[in-house]
Design a protein around this motif. Structure first.
Motif, mmCIF file in Angstrom:
data_model
loop_
_atom_site.group_PDB
_atom_site.id
_atom_site.type_symbol
_atom_site.label_atom_id
_atom_site.label_comp_id
_atom_site.label_asym_id
_atom_site.label_seq_id
_atom_site.Cartn_x
_atom_site.Cartn_y
_atom_site.Cartn_z
ATOM 1 N N VAL A 1 -39.395 -46.097 63.844
ATOM 2 C CA VAL A 1 -38.905 -46.560 65.140
ATOM 3 C C VAL A 1 -37.835 -45.588 65.630
ATOM 4 O O VAL A 1 -36.869 -45.295 64.917
ATOM 5 C CB VAL A 1 -38.320 -47.986 65.044
ATOM 6 N N GLU A 2 -38.026 -45.076 66.836
ATOM 7 C CA GLU A 2 -37.096 -44.109 67.400
ATOM 8 C C GLU A 2 -35.725 -44.726 67.655
ATOM 9 O O GLU A 2 -35.585 -45.939 67.766
ATOM 10 C CB GLU A 2 -37.655 -43.545 68.713
ATOM 11 N N GLU A 3 -34.716 -43.864 67.778
ATOM 12 C CA GLU A 3 -33.357 -44.339 68.029
ATOM 13 C C GLU A 3 -33.312 -45.173 69.311
ATOM 14 O O GLU A 3 -33.899 -44.821 70.333
ATOM 15 C CB GLU A 3 -32.369 -43.175 68.136
ATOM 16 N N GLY A 4 -32.651 -46.324 69.212
ATOM 17 C CA GLY A 4 -32.564 -47.208 70.362
ATOM 18 C C GLY A 4 -33.881 -47.814 70.775
ATOM 19 O O GLY A 4 -34.005 -48.366 71.870
ATOM 20 N N GLY A 5 -34.889 -47.747 69.891
ATOM 21 C CA GLY A 5 -36.233 -48.183 70.245
ATOM 22 C C GLY A 5 -36.570 -49.571 69.738
ATOM 23 O O GLY A 5 -35.866 -50.171 68.913
ATOM 24 N N ARG A 6 -37.688 -50.048 70.245
ATOM 25 C CA ARG A 6 -38.171 -51.369 69.869
ATOM 26 C C ARG A 6 -39.692 -51.358 69.994
ATOM 27 O O ARG A 6 -40.245 -50.934 71.015
ATOM 28 C CB ARG A 6 -37.554 -52.397 70.802
#
Length: 303
Positions: A251-256
């Protein structure tokens, strides 16, 4: 626009407190402050747990254990200072898969104990370790037989947390095959893992039907990407998630991200929980979060 239940702000507060407490624990380790068992005193309301080698020495959570033979002999200690009787269940995982272990020369795939008031217990165990095993985890489940009732928000949050002890067994880099079947959300992450009926309404469900579809959301509020290893338990026996024992997601940074998860078919009321292991195969003492295991809230599945 996303709809967030007002009670969800409680979750955020708990997460912040959880992170602060563990940052303090990490700083204690980094400053090499040795807190011996004799010096440790639990305040009322606290639970303590740890692992000892067969010589009785504490093995720090998040350590790398390289001097392995074909078997491991450990002592898992659990203690509490609570004004109540409480049961705990020990599970053992190798590379995120539930394995059997020996206690008093008997084979177990899980081991239950009961503590009363201010009490402690040590589980002297051994397990076989196949060659090329990479990660060992001890998971302690609080009140394993309890089924959450609608409206029991505080208890649901308490039992969502599992007590974890993770150890790296190899320094070799593991090649991970990540899942690609998921959808990305434009909304900001609010939790590491959450199960709900709809991806845009993070409302806690207490009771779900056997075989129903739920949305599983993985979030990453950190400034860098994170990997998760996912496994599931039905009444504390490992079960597949969509035909896989273990699933890995990045999961990418700040991702959901979110995807469908089908609830197991059951013939009687059962407990179900999905566990997310951050930094799979990359446990390090200097990365306090790599020794965590994040749990979804415990679901009560009805036939």
């Amino acid at each position: 626009m996303i709809k967030v239940n007002k009670r969800y702000y409680i979750i955020i507060s708990i997460l912040v407190l959880f992170l602060v407490v563990n940052i303090i624990n990490m700083l204690l380790r980094e400053n090499n402050i040795d807190i011996s068992e004799e010096d440790r005193v639990l305040d009322v309301g606290q639970i303590g747990y740890g692992v000892y080698n067969d010589e009785g020495n504490i093995i720090d959570n998040g350590s790398t254990i390289l001097d392995l033979s074909s078997s491991i002999n450990h002592i898992v200690g659990i203690e509490q200072n609570l004004p109540a009787e409480r049961e705990y269940l020990l599970l053992v995982l190798l590379d995120f898969k539930q394995v059997s272990f020996y206690v008093d020369d008997k084979v177990h795939d899980k081991y239950k104990i009961c503590l009363k008031g201010k009490d402690s217990y040590k589980i002297d165990l051994s397990l076989n370790v196949p060659e090329n095993s990479k990660e060992l985890a001890y998971i302690i489940i609080k009140m394993p037989d309890y089924k959450i009732k609608p409206g029991e928000l505080a208890k649901a949050h308490s039992l969502q947390e599992v007590l974890s002890l993770r150890f790296r067994l190899s320094e070799k880099e593991e090649i991970i095959n990540y899942e690609t079947k998921y959808q990305k959300s434009a909304e900001k992450p609010l939790d590491n893992i959450f199960i709900s009926k709809k991806e845009d309404v993070l409302k806690m469900e207490y009771i779900v039907e056997s075989g129903s579809l739920q949305k599983l959301t993985l979030g990453n509020y950190r400034p860098q990407k994170i990997d998760y290893g996912l496994i599931a338990f039905l009444d504390w026996e490992q079960v597949n998630i969509d035909n896989s024992e273990v699933k890995f997601y990045s999961v990418e940074e700040g991702g959901r991200v979110f995807f469908d998860v089908e609830m197991p078919q059951v013939t009687e009321s059962s407990n179900y929980q999905i566990l997310a292991f951050p930094y799979p195969y990359k446990v390090e003492r200097t990365n306090f979060e790599s020794s965590y295991v994040f749990g979804s809230h415990r679901l009560h599945i009805k036939p």
